[in-house]
Every structure is written in structure tokens, then in C-alpha cells.
Motif scaffolding. Sequence first.
Motif, PDB file in Angstrom:
ATOM      1  N   ILE A  26     -32.698 -12.641  31.327  1.00 49.26           N
ATOM      2  CA  ILE A  26     -32.849 -11.342  31.985  1.00 49.26           C
ATOM      3  C   ILE A  26     -31.929 -10.305  31.348  1.00 49.26           C
ATOM      4  CG2 ILE A  26     -32.474 -10.096  34.168  1.00 49.26           C
ATOM      5  CD1 ILE A  26     -33.383 -12.689  35.614  1.00 49.26           C
ATOM      6  N   LEU A  27     -30.683 -10.684  31.087  1.00 48.76           N
ATOM      7  CA  LEU A  27     -29.739  -9.758  30.452  1.00 48.76           C
ATOM      8  C   LEU A  27     -30.235  -9.356  29.067  1.00 48.76           C
ATOM      9  CD1 LEU A  27     -26.311 -11.331  31.506  1.00 48.76           C
ATOM     10  CD2 LEU A  27     -27.298  -9.166  32.314  1.00 48.76           C
ATOM     11  N   GLU A  28     -30.859 -10.290  28.361  1.00 41.99           N
ATOM     12  CA  GLU A  28     -31.430  -9.978  27.044  1.00 41.99           C
ATOM     13  C   GLU A  28     -32.581  -8.991  27.184  1.00 41.99           C
ATOM     14  OE1 GLU A  28     -32.752 -12.406  23.039  1.00 41.99           O
ATOM     15  OE2 GLU A  28     -33.199 -13.304  24.978  1.00 41.99           O
ATOM     16  N   ASP A  29     -33.439  -9.213  28.186  1.00 36.87           N
ATOM     17  CA  ASP A  29     -34.554  -8.300  28.439  1.00 36.87           C
ATOM     18  C   ASP A  29     -34.059  -6.882  28.720  1.00 36.87           C
ATOM     19  OD1 ASP A  29     -36.395 -10.311  28.112  1.00 36.87           O
ATOM     20  OD2 ASP A  29     -36.717 -10.658  30.253  1.00 36.87           O
ATOM     21  N   LEU A  30     -32.909  -6.778  29.398  1.00 37.99           N
ATOM     22  CA  LEU A  30     -32.359  -5.472  29.765  1.00 37.99           C
ATOM     23  C   LEU A  30     -31.430  -4.897  28.698  1.00 37.99           C
ATOM     24  CD1 LEU A  30     -31.656  -5.863  33.601  1.00 37.99           C
ATOM     25  CD2 LEU A  30     -33.764  -5.324  32.408  1.00 37.99           C
ATOM     26  N   GLY A  31     -31.252  -5.640  27.612  1.00 36.86           N
ATOM     27  CA  GLY A  31     -30.481  -5.134  26.474  1.00 36.86           C
ATOM     28  C   GLY A  31     -28.975  -5.175  26.636  1.00 36.86           C
ATOM     29  N   ILE A  32     -28.461  -6.042  27.518  1.00 37.37           N
ATOM     30  CA  ILE A  32     -27.004  -6.085  27.738  1.00 37.37           C
ATOM     31  C   ILE A  32     -26.462  -7.517  27.645  1.00 37.37           C
ATOM     32  CG2 ILE A  32     -26.805  -3.946  29.065  1.00 37.37           C
ATOM     33  CD1 ILE A  32     -26.896  -5.619  31.639  1.00 37.37           C
ATOM     34  N   LEU A  33     -27.170  -8.409  26.953  1.00 32.94           N
ATOM     35  CA  LEU A  33     -26.704  -9.787  26.822  1.00 32.94           C
ATOM     36  C   LEU A  33     -25.362  -9.860  26.104  1.00 32.94           C
ATOM     37  CD1 LEU A  33     -27.166 -12.829  27.189  1.00 32.94           C
ATOM     38  CD2 LEU A  33     -28.467 -12.819  25.042  1.00 32.94           C
ATOM     39  N   ASP A  34     -25.116  -8.937  25.174  1.00 32.65           N
ATOM     40  CA  ASP A  34     -23.857  -8.948  24.409  1.00 32.65           C
ATOM     41  C   ASP A  34     -22.635  -8.672  25.291  1.00 32.65           C
ATOM     42  OD1 ASP A  34     -24.888  -6.332  24.762  1.00 32.65           O
ATOM     43  OD2 ASP A  34     -23.657  -5.557  23.126  1.00 32.65           O
ATOM     44  N   ARG A  35     -22.849  -8.184  26.509  1.00 30.83           N
ATOM     45  CA  ARG A  35     -21.741  -7.869  27.417  1.00 30.83           C
ATOM     46  C   ARG A  35     -21.554  -8.936  28.510  1.00 30.83           C
ATOM     47  NH1 ARG A  35     -20.469  -2.045  27.949  1.00 30.83           N
ATOM     48  NH2 ARG A  35     -21.590  -0.893  26.337  1.00 30.83           N
ATOM     49  N   LYS A  36     -22.304 -10.048  28.436  1.00 36.24           N
ATOM     50  CA  LYS A  36     -22.396 -10.979  29.563  1.00 36.24           C
ATOM     51  C   LYS A  36     -21.051 -11.511  30.052  1.00 36.24           C
ATOM     52  CE  LYS A  36     -23.404 -15.162  26.822  1.00 36.24           C
ATOM     53  NZ  LYS A  36     -22.595 -16.273  27.299  1.00 36.24           N
ATOM     54  N   ASP A  37     -20.086 -11.704  29.149  1.00 35.50           N
ATOM     55  CA  ASP A  37     -18.798 -12.276  29.549  1.00 35.50           C
ATOM     56  C   ASP A  37     -17.741 -11.215  29.868  1.00 35.50           C
ATOM     57  OD1 ASP A  37     -19.664 -14.971  29.300  1.00 35.50           O
ATOM     58  OD2 ASP A  37     -19.497 -14.791  27.116  1.00 35.50           O
TER      59      ASP A  37
END
Length: 263
Positions: A145-156
Amino acid sequence: MSKMENHVLTVDGLSIAFGGLKAVDDLSFDIKDKEIYGLIGPNGAGKTTVFNCITQFYKPDKGDLRFKGHGDQIVDLTTKPVHDIIRQGLVRTFQNVELIRELSIIDNVLIGGHIDFEANTLSQALKLPKSRKEEKKYREEAEKILEDLGILDRKDMLVGGQPYGILKKVEFARTLMARPKLIILDEPAAGLNDSETIDLARLIKRIRDQYDCSILLVEHDMRLVMDVCDRICAINFGKLLAIGTPKEIQGNKAVQSAYLGVE
């Protein structure tokens, strides 16, 4: 309950009064599957009260609220306690972003999936195999989901200190973890600048398309409403003014008079 065909939500004759003042007065509308539906009106028109009745924060005095939940099962929302509404597939966001600043972005998103966890608290505390397997599954889902929303790089990263536009996306991500059939958005453009609002419009449409859900939007930013909504319901003093396409609502004399202040 009658079959709802292509509708996810049917509101019929909704009424509620506070101290003799009718906040919502015999209001009826319906939302179709995969429809982006707008609810507009001046301040004090009763929009938030309608939301609160649908999600059972308030129990209406009268009216029928039928929702097509998971497995296309029709439920009468008025018979459900407020904590059970999310299990039906009906999820809302709030005007003020409600996130835990001390947790990472992905941990905030995982909170949205807690209703589906099968492992009990002891199993989770002891990190038993079932618990670990379940957590891995939901973490992968959250990352997708975070990848779909374009913010996976900020997950941690911690939520505290993130830009407001990112916080809105985190709230969306947490909402999607609950596998919604209908998402209610309470003024999602509040606090966003022009470019963030344009990005939000694209995001709302993408969520509807990718996650096969309907969206009910209450919003004061008329550019956003007219851009994203398939149909719009305009109300004033809790009463229905008009229902129609954005073009029809823009040209409606009663809406112009009540909402825009035009004679």
C-alpha cells in the motif's frame, strides 16, 4: 432487506435532532459501487452529523441506513455498535490527521489491519509462529500500500516531523489496511496547498480504481469536489437541496443561493 443491486450505501429518511433542533431532516441519497460521491453544504448544514450517523457515532432518531459490506452482505448500520462498523468495510478519516507521532509510518499503517489479526495478545507478545507469520503477511500488505501511494521509502521514519501531505497519505494507507468497501473522507484537502490538493485529487481517483471501493467526500474546496466526484448531494439546514453531476449542481439555483450566496 432488499437487494441493493449496484449500491454500496442507501440512506433513506435520515433524521436526527439535538435539543429540538433538527440537524438532519428526512435526508435520502444513495452511493453506487466504485462511485466518488460528494456531500456539500454551508457551515452548519449538517454534513458532519450525516457522517456521524452513518458511522454510528450518533444513533439517528429515524431513517434506514443500509450498507453492502464484505461478501455483498446487506447490513442495517443502525443495529451495529460503533466499534463494529469498520468490520463491515466502512472506514472514515478525520479532518485532523489522527496518527501516533512516536511510531514509524509503517507501524501506524499496520494499526489499520489490527481488526483482522487472529493471533491473540499472548501469542503476539511471545512471538509464536502463528503470530510471526501473520505479522509478516500484514507487513507485506502495508508495504504494498505504501508503494502504491509513493511513500514506501519513508516506511521506517517516525510520523512526527513528516510534511502534512505525507501524513495524509499515511492516513489513507492505514484506511486501506481495513479493506474498505466505502471510505468516508472528512475534508481531506484541509491544510493542503494547491499542488498537494491536485495530488490528492489524483490519489482519490487512484484509490477508487485500484482498491475497488466507493468514496464519500465532504469538502469545502469546490475545485476538488467538482474535479473528483461522479455525483454530488447538496444539503442545507439538514435538508436535501439537490443531487446531480458536478455540472448539474453548479447550475442549480437553490445550491447557488444557499451555498454560494448567489441570488
